[in-house]
Design an enzyme around this catalytic site. Structure first.
Site, PDB file in Angstrom:
ATOM      1  N   ASP A   9       0.852  -1.212   0.000  1.00  0.00           N
ATOM      2  CA  ASP A   9       0.000   0.000   0.000  1.00  0.00           C
ATOM      3  C   ASP A   9       0.880   1.252   0.000  1.00  0.00           C
ATOM      4  OD1 ASP A   9      -0.835   0.483   3.546  1.00  0.00           O
ATOM      5  OD2 ASP A   9       0.940  -0.442   2.622  1.00  0.00           O
ATOM      6  N   ASP A  14       6.690   1.155   1.933  1.00  0.00           N
ATOM      7  CA  ASP A  14       6.421   0.156   0.893  1.00  0.00           C
ATOM      8  C   ASP A  14       7.296   0.418  -0.331  1.00  0.00           C
ATOM      9  OD1 ASP A  14       3.760   0.986   2.337  1.00  0.00           O
ATOM     10  OD2 ASP A  14       3.432  -1.071   1.701  1.00  0.00           O
ATOM     11  N   ASN A  38      -2.462   2.722   3.340  1.00  0.00           N
ATOM     12  CA  ASN A  38      -1.911   4.057   3.636  1.00  0.00           C
ATOM     13  C   ASN A  38      -2.692   5.159   2.920  1.00  0.00           C
ATOM     14  OD1 ASN A  38       0.279   3.416   5.363  1.00  0.00           O
ATOM     15  ND2 ASN A  38       1.447   2.675   3.598  1.00  0.00           N
ATOM     16  N   THR A 123       2.808  -6.104   2.700  1.00  0.00           N
ATOM     17  CA  THR A 123       3.282  -5.011   3.558  1.00  0.00           C
ATOM     18  C   THR A 123       2.184  -3.966   3.781  1.00  0.00           C
ATOM     19  OG1 THR A 123       4.146  -3.759   1.668  1.00  0.00           O
ATOM     20  CG2 THR A 123       5.673  -5.300   2.762  1.00  0.00           C
ATOM     21  N   PHE A 164      -0.985  -0.687  12.400  1.00  0.00           N
ATOM     22  CA  PHE A 164      -1.891  -0.220  11.351  1.00  0.00           C
ATOM     23  C   PHE A 164      -2.378  -1.331  10.412  1.00  0.00           C
ATOM     24  CE2 PHE A 164      -3.780   2.925   8.644  1.00  0.00           C
ATOM     25  CZ  PHE A 164      -3.560   2.517   7.338  1.00  0.00           C
ATOM     26  N   ASN A 165      -1.483  -2.112   9.826  1.00  0.00           N
ATOM     27  CA  ASN A 165      -1.890  -3.094   8.808  1.00  0.00           C
ATOM     28  C   ASN A 165      -2.909  -4.088   9.362  1.00  0.00           C
ATOM     29  OD1 ASN A 165      -0.273  -1.986   6.801  1.00  0.00           O
ATOM     30  ND2 ASN A 165       1.456  -3.352   7.228  1.00  0.00           N
ATOM     31  N   HIS A 237       9.490   0.113   8.043  1.00  0.00           N
ATOM     32  CA  HIS A 237       8.837  -1.135   8.437  1.00  0.00           C
ATOM     33  C   HIS A 237       8.869  -2.195   7.329  1.00  0.00           C
ATOM     34  CE1 HIS A 237       6.994   1.169  11.763  1.00  0.00           C
ATOM     35  NE2 HIS A 237       6.619   2.046  10.890  1.00  0.00           N
ATOM     36  N   ASP A 238       8.355  -1.817   6.162  1.00  0.00           N
ATOM     37  CA  ASP A 238       8.147  -2.808   5.092  1.00  0.00           C
ATOM     38  C   ASP A 238       9.461  -3.321   4.533  1.00  0.00           C
ATOM     39  OD1 ASP A 238       5.352  -0.829   3.944  1.00  0.00           O
ATOM     40  OD2 ASP A 238       5.470  -2.377   5.473  1.00  0.00           O
TER      41      ASP A 238
HETATM   42  O1  RIB Z   1       2.349   0.092  10.751  1.00  0.00           O
HETATM   43  C1  RIB Z   1       3.249   0.251   9.685  1.00  0.00           C
HETATM   44  C2  RIB Z   1       2.683  -0.353   8.437  1.00  0.00           C
HETATM   45  O2  RIB Z   1       1.461   0.301   8.089  1.00  0.00           O
HETATM   46  C3  RIB Z   1       3.608  -0.170   7.222  1.00  0.00           C
HETATM   47  O3  RIB Z   1       3.391  -1.217   6.326  1.00  0.00           O
HETATM   48  C4  RIB Z   1       3.111   1.116   6.636  1.00  0.00           C
HETATM   49  O4  RIB Z   1       3.432   1.224   5.244  1.00  0.00           O
HETATM   50  C5  RIB Z   1       1.640   0.984   6.829  1.00  0.00           C
HETATM   51  O5  RIB Z   1       1.123   0.170   5.772  1.00  0.00           O
HETATM   52 CA    CA Z   2       2.753  -0.657   4.054  1.00  0.00          CA
END
Ligand code: RIB
Ligand code: CA
Length: 308
Positions: A9, A14, A38, A123, A164-165, A237-238
């Site tokens: 996303d 990403d 996102n 991701t 979040f994801n 993160h990703d």
């Molecule tokens: O919490 C971080 C994740 O949520 C990452 O993948 C960021 O790109 C969002 O998608």
């Molecule tokens: Ca992401």
């Protein structure tokens, strides 16, 4: 060399994960699928194509997937990634349309066409993966493993409980974590230990077009983390999840039982992790519990620098 599909996303991190995959000969990127997360699906899809255009990779297919979670209302993260989902760099509009198939149908044809099994690297929210598993149960055996960015043993980032994801689509996450497939969860516990910092960015900015794009992404994306956490750096993160696919030794994992909270707001999207096995939960996930941060960041810089 694992054949992989990045389901994402974009989203700043990403985009960096995508560039890392493109610069790493250890993985064979079959294609990119996109999901609402996102930003809206239209924006995340356009962003995936814009990043591929930037590094002249029009050969990499991009297929758009779910425009909203399975059950919950659509939620996006403009406060983190901006109105476009990739604020900061001045990238031209996408040069092409996505593939005509829906992401889950594209994944199905990509997997069915190969003798070897394929690694899925989600991701973003897990909506596409859950839909794919529901629509194509006969192809589950063709999935090598799922290495996802999401969840947290400890503190969340969207609520104190949830990352979040997983929070965006907890029902989809439940389906994936209970699929019986080899799942690895790369959560905030490790991604928050490997912040990209100004000295890393300075090296990337001098490394060529791709590195300069990462520097411009960082310039916007790091402001959110400075405001919220007071950090002098930003979590990619990703890219950590992608780094684990490239080199498994970067992360230490523990085979644990993980349950997804599909309850109401306060606990919504919590990854309940039986991290020490004290609860006797059946292990269903390899959970990242440690990271060699500097070695990961060095891999990230050298691989993206290779893209010129
Ligand atoms: O919490 C971080 C994740 O949520 C990452 O993948 C960021 O790109 C969002 O998608
Ligand atoms: Ca992401």
């Amino acid at each position: 060399m694992p054949a992989i599909i990045l389901d994402c996303d974009p989203g700043h991190d990403d985009a960096i994960a995508l560039l890392l995959a493109l610069g790493s000969p250890e993985v064979n990127l079959l294609g990119v699928t996109t999901v609402s997360g996102n930003q809206t699906l239209e924006k995340t899809t356009a962003n995936a194509i814009r990043v591929l255009d930037h590094v002249n990779r029009k050969d990499v297919p991009v297929a758009a997937g779910a425009s909203r979670p399975l059950v919950r209302e659509r939620r996006t993260a403009g406060e983190v990634h901006g109105e476009t989902g990739l604020d900061g760099p001045d990238l031209p509009p996408p040069s092409r349309e996505p593939e005509p198939q829906h992401a889950i149908d594209w994944i199905a044809q990509a997997i069915a066409a190969r003798a070897q099994r394929v690694t899925l690297v989600p991701t973003g929210p897990l909506t596409n993966i859950a839909l794919f598993l529901a629509r194509y149960p006969e192809l589950e055996s063709k999935i090598e493993r799922i290495v996802l960015m999401g969840g947290a043993i400890g503190e969340g980032n969207t609520t104190p409980s949830a990352e979040f994801n997983i929070w965006v689509d907890p029902e989809a996450a439940h389906r994936v974590f209970h699929s019986g497939i080899d799942v690895t969860m790369v959560g905030l516990d490790v991604t928050h230990q490997a912040l990209m910092a100004p000295d890393h960015v300075g090296r990337l900015a001098a490394a060529g077009k791709a590195g300069k794009l990462v520097a411009d992404l960082y310039s916007f994306y790091s402001r959110f983390h400075a405001r919220r956490y007071g950090w002098h750096g930003a979590p990619v993160h990703d890219a950590v999840a992608m780094g684990h696919v490239i080199d498994r030794t970067l992360l230490r994992t523990s085979h644990c039982g993980v349950e997804i909270d599909t309850g109401p707001e306060l606990s919504r999207g919590r990854t309940h992790v039986d991290v020490k096995g004290a609860m006797g939960w059946e292990p269903n996930c390899h959970v990242a519990v440690g990271i060699e941060a500097e070695r990961f960041l060095e891999l990230l810089i050298t691989r993206i620098s290779r893209l010129g």
